[in-house]
Design an enzyme around this catalytic site. Sequence first.
Site, short mmCIF file in Angstrom:
data_model
loop_
_atom_site.label_atom_id
_atom_site.label_comp_id
_atom_site.label_asym_id
_atom_site.label_seq_id
_atom_site.Cartn_x
_atom_site.Cartn_y
_atom_site.Cartn_z
CB CYS A 257 0.39 6.94 6.20
SG CYS A 257 0.52 5.47 5.18
CE LYS B 3 -1.04 6.17 -1.05
NZ LYS B 3 -1.35 4.78 -1.38
CB CYS C 290 -1.00 0.04 1.14
SG CYS C 290 -0.66 -1.06 2.46
#
Lengths: 624, 157, 390
Positions: free
Chosen positions: A551, A394, A335
């Site tokens: 994160c 991202k 992820c």
Amino acid sequence: MEKTQHTHRAPVSHQPLVVEKGNLGEIGSLVEVEINGIPYKVPIGTTILEACRQNNIHIPTLCYHEDLCLAGVCRICVVEVEGMKVLPTSCTFPITNRIKVRTTSEKVRKARRHILDLLLSEHYGECYSCHRNGNCELQTLAKEYGVDFYRFGHITERRHKVDKSSYSVIRDMDKCILCKRCVRTCIDLQEVGALEATQRGDMTTISTFLDKPLADVICINCGQCINRCPTAALKANDPSDEIWAAIDDPEMHVVIQTAPSPRSGIGEEFGCEPGTSMTYKLNTALRMIGFDAVLDTNFSADLTIMEEGTELLLRLKKLLVEGDSSVKLPQFTSCSPGWIKYIEHFYPDFLDYLSSCKSPQQMFGAVIKTFYAQERNIDPNKIVTVALMPCSAKKFECNRPEMTDSGFKDVDYGLTTREMAQMIREAGLHLPELQNSAFDEPFGDTGSGLIFGATGGVMESALRTAYALVTGRPVPFENLQILPCRGFEGVREASVLLENVLPDWSFLEGVNLKFMIAHGTANAKKVMDALARGELKDIHFVEIMACPGGCIGGGGQPIPTSPEIRQKRAELIYNEAADLEINESFRNPSIKYIYEKFLTEGPCRHLSHKLLHTHYVKRGKYID
Amino acid sequence: MLVSEKNALTIEIEDLTKSFGDQRESLLPILQEIQLKHGHISDFAQQEIARLLDIHPVEVYGVVTFYSFLSTEPKGRLIVRLCQTITCDLAGKEAIANTLEKELQIKFGETTPDKKFTLEYCNCIGMCDQGPAMLINEQVFTKLTPSKVIEILKKFN
Amino acid sequence: MPILNKLVIFDENNIEDSLKKAISSEPQDVVMEIRESGLKGRGGAGFPTGTKWLLARSAHADKKFVVCNADEGEPGTFKDRILLDEYTKLVFEGMVIAGYAIGAQKGFLYLRGEYRYLFDKLTKYLEQMRKENRLGNNILGSNYSFDIEIRLGSGAYVCGEESALIESLEGHRGEARNRPPYPVNTGYLGYPTIVNNVETFAVAHIIVAKGAEWYSKYGTSKSTGTKLLSISGDCKKPGVYEVPFGTTISDILKLVEAENTKAVQVGGASGFCIPKAEFDRTVAFEDVSTGGSVIIFNETRDMLQVLENFMEFFVEESCGQCTPCRIGNVKLLEGLMKIRNNDCSLSYIHELVDLGRSMQIASKCGLGQSSPNPFISIMEHFENEIFSQR
């Protein structure tokens, strides 16, 4: 609290002083230091800077950063030590015997002012046309020292082109003050090695290999350099103009998904203490800005757990039932797009160990442009998906050519926490004062995905779900042991014994599931090297996050960052998660709904493979 | 760069890491050998050295660009380095510089089209009692005059 | 090669078998002999050599290193070249003696790239020493083993700074380290390391041979012994001279037959400019300190041109890591260019002198700390001359 480490690469002089027994007295024993005439007692080896900060004596710093090894190059923190002809830097000077320090003498004040004047003379541009206006360490110092003219002139012409090649990180070397925080971040903290000081003397510049555009060298887009840059030399590639344009276009249906970490951090942009929750106020702000729907990335985090957990169980089944020894275990999480690019560059032969699952951001994008469009009866062509993420990588991820499985670009824009805050300010809103409001349906229920934001979160979520699926009972957390991983500093290990499993999973009876957790790519390197040496044979699942702290410490989060700030953001996430009623992903009603209505074959089957899984690219380390 | 050239370079660098060791401490000796033999340290050579010493290519690049005797761009077979520091400057460096530029028909920092000569300034070479002085590769020439320069260049032709 | 004044180092009669003598005595005694001689580092900084050796000797470590700093880059210095070329024995054996004294197993000679032509000769000399068992395992039949490796520089003046030199040996950019910790505790690869100038090793060799008492008869009480000076510029007999500490500038000028001298730059680009009125000052650590460079300027010289040359040198040779040195030197040079263009106020020059004083104390290493020296001293003595000529 996570501990900052210094790798072997940091030159000897950049490492903190190791106090040896016998050399300097007993470890931990105190030494007296006189600062501005007042005596204090500090442990031997404390730096002058630390001693001052502990006692509320302010010393300006630029190149010093809590997360990084020492540099001592900006020289702004110089102090006077009695008996020394020169002024040492307080950040590098360990107190080992009784010394007298002055932090405010004429020499010190003058030297600091001169250093500041010199930096300003070569710092291109003006503060009002700079995105770090109001949050720039150089600007703060200029204010502190009352700078009202350029003593040694001011550069008026650009010397460097702005490097806008990267989807994630933009470099403006004309704003660089050569503090080398980015270099220490990239080489020592992350062990990526995209940036280094090159040339020398007045030609010294921070550059990439062969001065190539950042997009063409080995950069994992983690943005940790941005978080530690004191000025505007580094920033994320900001798509907010295009997002505004989409919002302003009445034809377009603009959907935003928000991840937990930005919600835990964005308050800092509005003067709140780190760890102040903004989740539901943010929903209000986003609607006021004009987003047509506000969705919770936790939904797709749960979806990830369903897919990734199933994938793990399938791999285990293949190995234990079918005896297929070609199964790649441990399975690595996928992820963190910074981690993905890291492994693609540095360990391209190990890509099969990665879970094939897309990240929650990309899963959600694909779901929005298919299932959501279908449910809401909207032409997916008219949908713009924005992802509010704590992350600069991202941005690269959503632009990967393979991320178009919905038939469209699954996620149109990745927006960082900082950029979102800017949009909110620009809209004239003061976030902390807004009312709360809920997420939009049909994905409004939150499962265990919330804790994805902190290091160890994915592992914990996966564990909750996998254990409950296999045994029908919740994880016996009192029996769960999460221990520092022996042999690898900065890597943790956990295991849980699967007992009394449900009949379908009988092959897992008595299996001791073992997990590893690492954050920061320097730690990922340790894990990968161990894997390459064949030392991870008894491990089943490894969670890796590219950024230190996970994160919540991502490259798109508010500046500044420090272990303490990251700790507070993580605490908020865990506290909010503790209040949730649903702790396992498969109990999340929204998850049940999507598997009933859309992904009807279940996890890891045809449709979910098409939309929610991906493949990776062997990038390697060579540049033409 | 041809694959065969790359392979030959890889073998050469592997041999160097064998003789000097594959630690970071061997970086400068390896770079110096490659510079000496090839006249520069190519992009590929930098990446191979990085791989064999287990450091990042940008670190090699940072080192190469730091030292003025190492270069990433190809240079002439003969590097003429005229000392520009104080005593040579006072002793008439300017006239020597003019002569060199005119004779070689290049400016300082340039290489002749036949890749034979590269003309550079350098800082003090420790021949201050016999200035103006210059180095051609490792050879030292002192007490230079314009006519002496012409004689020296002839010898290399 | 003109060696024009011989005294102690250059007197062949003083070259004895110091190596044998050192190795047959206790290491501690060798250190003590050096301490008693009052020998101070000949590179210019003047740190007491005996103290340095004692600190390294008493540091606890399983490895220690000796480094000979032959990165002779200071403008106007060339005496180390002569020592390496013609007094090789003194230098290399001096290193072995130092190694024995501190308990090191390995030495490096860091030879500047500009002196590459000496490399083969020096390598052969080391081979010869190994053959004669004066280097390598069990030197002269003792239990002591020590070897020397020659490493080349690659054209970076800053690598003459000891910690930058160590960084360079380790394969890094030549960027000076923070201090503390000092190399005697945390040097090459983190091990205790002594870095000494070529001349220091040569002198140590002679001190071991002739004794501290004999040696300290030369020089002054605070600066014992002699100093090799590389003398260049406006004089009839430039070259390397050996003079006792305490010799006045005017005596030196007589020695080299300099006429109509306006000023003397002592200590190279990083040294100080001494005007005519101060020619009675002496070369000594307590007065005018120098690593050996003496550059003479006669009445015809334009001091602005001289200073520009120095500042251009520092702008290029600064390693660029610390703010005061990287940008400060550029500002000093820009100020000079403004003067040349008749576009500079005297008060701005005073502002720059002030900046120079900050650079002297706030720069990270010796390079940045000494780079404003010529600016400050030349402006101090020749400001009126420089401004009145424009």
